[in-house]
Motif scaffolding. Structure first.
Motif, mmCIF file in Angstrom:
data_model
loop_
_atom_site.group_PDB
_atom_site.id
_atom_site.type_symbol
_atom_site.label_atom_id
_atom_site.label_comp_id
_atom_site.label_asym_id
_atom_site.label_seq_id
_atom_site.Cartn_x
_atom_site.Cartn_y
_atom_site.Cartn_z
ATOM 1 N N THR C 23 1.053 -1.141 0.100
ATOM 2 C CA THR C 23 -0.049 0.063 0.260
ATOM 3 C C THR C 23 0.834 1.464 -0.012
ATOM 4 O O THR C 23 1.635 1.462 0.884
ATOM 5 C CB THR C 23 -1.176 -0.053 1.223
ATOM 6 O OG1 THR C 23 -1.949 -1.170 1.182
ATOM 7 C CG2 THR C 23 -1.707 1.128 1.175
ATOM 8 N N PRO C 24 0.868 1.903 -0.994
ATOM 9 C CA PRO C 24 1.729 3.124 -1.008
ATOM 10 C C PRO C 24 1.381 4.166 -0.152
ATOM 11 O O PRO C 24 0.515 4.112 0.446
ATOM 12 C CB PRO C 24 1.598 3.898 -2.526
ATOM 13 C CG PRO C 24 0.590 2.817 -3.363
ATOM 14 C CD PRO C 24 -0.001 1.804 -2.384
ATOM 15 N N TYR C 26 1.546 7.507 0.037
ATOM 16 C CA TYR C 26 0.671 8.436 -0.555
ATOM 17 C C TYR C 26 -0.803 7.886 -0.517
ATOM 18 O O TYR C 26 -1.931 8.912 -0.315
ATOM 19 C CB TYR C 26 0.782 8.871 -2.062
ATOM 20 C CG TYR C 26 0.321 8.055 -3.157
ATOM 21 C CD1 TYR C 26 0.988 7.155 -3.633
ATOM 22 C CD2 TYR C 26 -1.020 8.328 -3.869
ATOM 23 C CE1 TYR C 26 0.509 6.475 -4.691
ATOM 24 C CE2 TYR C 26 -1.539 7.540 -4.625
ATOM 25 C CZ TYR C 26 -0.601 6.667 -5.257
ATOM 26 O OH TYR C 26 -1.273 5.762 -6.525
ATOM 27 N N THR C 35 -14.379 -0.014 -5.914
ATOM 28 C CA THR C 35 -15.021 -0.124 -7.146
ATOM 29 C C THR C 35 -15.213 -1.633 -7.599
ATOM 30 O O THR C 35 -16.236 -1.940 -8.055
ATOM 31 C CB THR C 35 -13.979 0.332 -8.322
ATOM 32 O OG1 THR C 35 -12.836 -0.513 -8.235
ATOM 33 C CG2 THR C 35 -13.778 1.852 -8.112
ATOM 34 N N PHE C 38 -11.195 -8.017 -6.733
ATOM 35 C CA PHE C 38 -10.847 -8.816 -7.742
ATOM 36 C C PHE C 38 -10.812 -10.280 -7.418
ATOM 37 O O PHE C 38 -10.156 -11.223 -8.412
ATOM 38 C CB PHE C 38 -9.341 -8.108 -7.853
ATOM 39 C CG PHE C 38 -9.308 -6.796 -8.657
ATOM 40 C CD1 PHE C 38 -9.782 -6.713 -10.068
ATOM 41 C CD2 PHE C 38 -9.111 -5.584 -7.951
ATOM 42 C CE1 PHE C 38 -9.756 -5.503 -10.919
ATOM 43 C CE2 PHE C 38 -9.072 -4.459 -8.856
ATOM 44 C CZ PHE C 38 -9.326 -4.544 -10.069
ATOM 45 N N VAL C 58 -8.537 -8.887 -2.537
ATOM 46 C CA VAL C 58 -7.777 -7.506 -3.262
ATOM 47 C C VAL C 58 -9.133 -6.755 -4.019
ATOM 48 O O VAL C 58 -9.869 -7.168 -4.649
ATOM 49 C CB VAL C 58 -6.777 -7.836 -4.235
ATOM 50 C CG1 VAL C 58 -6.393 -6.597 -4.776
ATOM 51 C CG2 VAL C 58 -5.540 -8.717 -3.584
ATOM 52 N N LEU C 62 -11.105 3.723 -5.431
ATOM 53 C CA LEU C 62 -10.837 4.736 -5.900
ATOM 54 C C LEU C 62 -10.904 6.020 -5.317
ATOM 55 O O LEU C 62 -11.644 6.155 -4.255
ATOM 56 C CB LEU C 62 -12.244 5.002 -6.852
ATOM 57 C CG LEU C 62 -12.317 6.058 -8.123
ATOM 58 C CD1 LEU C 62 -11.370 5.326 -9.446
ATOM 59 C CD2 LEU C 62 -13.732 5.944 -8.927
ATOM 60 N N HIS C 77 -13.160 16.039 -10.989
ATOM 61 C CA HIS C 77 -13.326 14.656 -11.382
ATOM 62 C C HIS C 77 -12.305 13.646 -11.661
ATOM 63 O O HIS C 77 -12.498 12.358 -11.913
ATOM 64 C CB HIS C 77 -14.510 14.518 -12.466
ATOM 65 C CG HIS C 77 -13.902 14.893 -13.792
ATOM 66 N ND1 HIS C 77 -14.578 15.118 -14.770
ATOM 67 C CD2 HIS C 77 -12.755 15.724 -14.141
ATOM 68 C CE1 HIS C 77 -14.135 15.726 -15.748
ATOM 69 N NE2 HIS C 77 -12.954 15.957 -15.381
ATOM 70 N N ASP C 78 -10.982 14.112 -11.602
ATOM 71 C CA ASP C 78 -10.069 13.056 -11.983
ATOM 72 C C ASP C 78 -9.865 12.316 -10.692
ATOM 73 O O ASP C 78 -9.846 12.626 -9.465
ATOM 74 C CB ASP C 78 -8.702 14.137 -11.981
ATOM 75 C CG ASP C 78 -8.586 14.645 -13.438
ATOM 76 O OD1 ASP C 78 -9.694 14.345 -14.436
ATOM 77 O OD2 ASP C 78 -7.565 15.316 -13.826
ATOM 78 N N VAL C 79 -9.271 11.048 -10.926
ATOM 79 C CA VAL C 79 -9.259 9.946 -9.791
ATOM 80 C C VAL C 79 -7.994 9.156 -10.124
ATOM 81 O O VAL C 79 -7.253 8.949 -11.145
ATOM 82 C CB VAL C 79 -10.443 9.042 -9.953
ATOM 83 C CG1 VAL C 79 -11.789 9.728 -9.539
ATOM 84 C CG2 VAL C 79 -10.779 8.504 -11.369
ATOM 85 N N VAL C 80 -7.675 8.659 -8.957
ATOM 86 C CA VAL C 80 -6.577 7.386 -8.687
ATOM 87 C C VAL C 80 -7.357 6.063 -8.429
ATOM 88 O O VAL C 80 -7.932 6.261 -7.403
ATOM 89 C CB VAL C 80 -5.288 7.916 -8.023
ATOM 90 C CG1 VAL C 80 -4.196 6.836 -8.145
ATOM 91 C CG2 VAL C 80 -4.734 9.186 -8.613
ATOM 92 N N GLU C 81 -6.970 5.063 -8.759
ATOM 93 C CA GLU C 81 -7.519 3.880 -8.371
ATOM 94 C C GLU C 81 -6.307 2.938 -8.305
ATOM 95 O O GLU C 81 -5.456 2.647 -8.953
ATOM 96 C CB GLU C 81 -8.117 3.063 -9.513
ATOM 97 C CG GLU C 81 -9.022 1.993 -9.091
ATOM 98 C CD GLU C 81 -10.000 1.397 -10.196
ATOM 99 O OE1 GLU C 81 -10.420 1.987 -11.018
ATOM 100 O OE2 GLU C 81 -11.022 0.454 -9.435
ATOM 101 N N ALA C 82 -6.275 2.253 -7.088
ATOM 102 C CA ALA C 82 -5.366 1.168 -6.610
ATOM 103 C C ALA C 82 -5.861 -0.109 -6.138
ATOM 104 O O ALA C 82 -7.306 -0.039 -5.949
ATOM 105 C CB ALA C 82 -4.279 1.950 -5.460
ATOM 106 N N ASP C 83 -5.322 -1.064 -6.311
ATOM 107 C CA ASP C 83 -5.783 -2.442 -5.983
ATOM 108 C C ASP C 83 -4.897 -2.862 -4.702
ATOM 109 O O ASP C 83 -3.866 -2.945 -4.642
ATOM 110 C CB ASP C 83 -5.076 -3.560 -6.877
ATOM 111 C CG ASP C 83 -5.059 -2.915 -8.275
ATOM 112 O OD1 ASP C 83 -5.856 -2.104 -8.831
ATOM 113 O OD2 ASP C 83 -4.050 -3.534 -8.948
ATOM 114 N N LEU C 84 -5.835 -2.777 -3.498
ATOM 115 C CA LEU C 84 -5.541 -2.828 -2.146
ATOM 116 C C LEU C 84 -5.765 -4.213 -1.334
ATOM 117 O O LEU C 84 -7.148 -4.696 -1.513
ATOM 118 C CB LEU C 84 -5.650 -1.654 -1.377
ATOM 119 C CG LEU C 84 -5.287 -0.416 -2.095
ATOM 120 C CD1 LEU C 84 -6.079 0.852 -1.326
ATOM 121 C CD2 LEU C 84 -3.724 -0.261 -2.099
#
Lengths: 115, 222, 93
Positions: C23-24, C26, C35, C38, C58, C62, C77-84
């Protein structure tokens, strides 16, 4: 507690978008790592952990596949597959071989370390 | 062929450092010079001599890697453009859809994400260099660079501009940070003016960078 | 088994355990929205030490870019998505 690899959001300069064709040496490290992985001797997670534990200097100054090489070395020694003495002896042997054949150039920094 | 290769019992493995002759054009830095480069050769020799890996395994892996290129991903994208049922299967199960075209993705989960008129996707791995290698081949250098990994999550629009890609403000930018076993494939927008083109011709338009999401696809030149 | 559902708001743990963590920094302490699930995967944070442990769920999570970066310059509206991994997600009351 931010590791040297965990760079998301940190300031940095422009992205160098130039293409770099992998050298044969880089492909060899990739192929060797994959071969060790296929034998079940090192997972990608173990490889990444070893890369991260090389520290900040390694992430600033070493190339990508140099870090992978160092990580593979560390994992193989930690698992008792090879020893540091064996590695040191082989590095010495290869340097001697290269110096004799002259077919591969050593850079001046490396020559300084050998002296 | 020099004597040392016979000395160390792997005479069949003649490509330690000259294999580039028939492999790739020589690069200015294609010489073994640093400690770590010598270490890499040392590890290979030791692991082969101890019977941990075979020289043939290493060679086969290199050949297998060289055989995987962005053209594989381009075939997947083009099929998704022309075949709505395939596209649905691709978004439901990327590995199975890639396998339909003969591309085996091992150990990771391929996740396709679609660029639309409303949303533009771009992929990064801020922690290392996770990339859909089994479909696109090895990642470009810039993808592994600190600058790209550090900045694209924080100022993605500025980074895309460095690639010559302008995303209008009314399009949502979605940055995927590959932090686990998912490997993201961006399905770029099909360019206008390609309605009559064959699947094969469409695949030829699809670039690696468009499947990472740092570029759009130019319309074909007529 | 899925412990979070798509649309659910979560907070990422603001912890800094030593070792190999996926998990970064940031994202720690930030709020996001699940979202998708997985599946369950080998836990890299255990596997990195040559050990095996229980598989972990996992999730795609978002984040609004504006929530991650106080100085975000792009549109809202810009987003970052990660798999955690699930053990990094906290339910929000």
């Amino acid at each position: 507690m931010r590791g040297p690899h965990d760079v998301g959001g940190l300031p940095d300069g422009p992205v160098d978008t130039q293409e770099h064709i992998l050298t044969f040496w880089e492909k060899q490290v990739d192929g060797l790592r994959a071969a060790v992985g296929a034998k079940g001797l090192m997972t990608s997670h173990e490889s990444r952990r070893a890369v991260e534990s090389l520290g900040h200097d390694a992430h600033e100054n070493m190339q990508y596949y140099e870090r992978w090489t160092a990580a593979l070395c560390r994992n193989m020694i930690d698992k008792g597959i090879i020893t540091q003495d064996e590695v040191d002896a082989r590095v010495t042997l290869i340097r001697k071989r290269l110096a004799e054949t002259g077919e591969l150039e050593l850079d001046s920094a490396d020559a300084g370390r050998r002296a | 062929m020099s004597a040392h290769e016979h000395d160390h019992g792997h005479a069949d493995d003649h490509d330690d450092h000259r294999g580039h002759d028939h492999n790739a054009p020589p690069q200015p830095d294609d010489k073994v010079h640093s400690y770590y480069q010598i270490l890499g050769i040392a590890l290979k020799e030791l692991l082969i001599e101890k019977g941990i890996v075979a020289a043939a395994d290493v060679r086969r892996n290199i050949e297998a890697r060289d055989a995987i290129t962005p053209a594989n991903g381009a075939q997947v994208v083009a099929r998704a453009w022309v075949d709505p049922a395939y596209k649905a299967r691709l978004f439901a199960d990327g590995n199975a859809a890639a396998a339909e075209l003969g591309f085996v993705i091992a150990n990771t989960k391929l996740v396709a994400v679609e660029n639309t008129s409303d949303e533009h996707n771009v992929v990064v791995c801020t922690l290392c260099s996770c990339y859909p290698r089994d479909l696109l081949g090895l990642p470009p250098s810039w993808y592994k660079s600190r600058a790209y990994r550090a900045r694209v999550v924080r100022e993605p629009r500025a980074v895309l501009e460095e690639f010559g890609t302008m995303i209008p403000d009314d399009v949502r930018l979605r940055v995927h940070d590959s932090t686990a076993d998912m490997r993201f494939l961006v399905v770029p927008r099909r360019p206008v003016g390609t309605e009559g083109m064959s699947e094969e011709a469409l695949a030829a338009l699809v670039t690696r960078d468009s499947m990472i999401g740092v570029a759009a696809i130019d319309p074909p030149k007529l | 088994m899925s412990k979070f559902v798509p649309g659910e708001s979560v907070r990422i743990r603001d912890d800094y355990p030593p070792g190999h963590i996926r998990t970064p920094v940031y994202l720690r302490g930030k709020r996001g929205v699940v979202t998708r699930y997985f599946g369950d995967f080998a836990n890299a944070e255990v596997e990195a030490y040559g050990r095996r442990g229980p598989r972990k769920g996992v999730y795609g999570v978002l984040f609004c870019a504006g929530d991650l970066w106080g100085d975000y310059k792009g549109p809202a509206h810009d987003v970052v998505e990660a798999d955690l991994y699930e053990h990094w997600l906290e339910k929000l009351a």
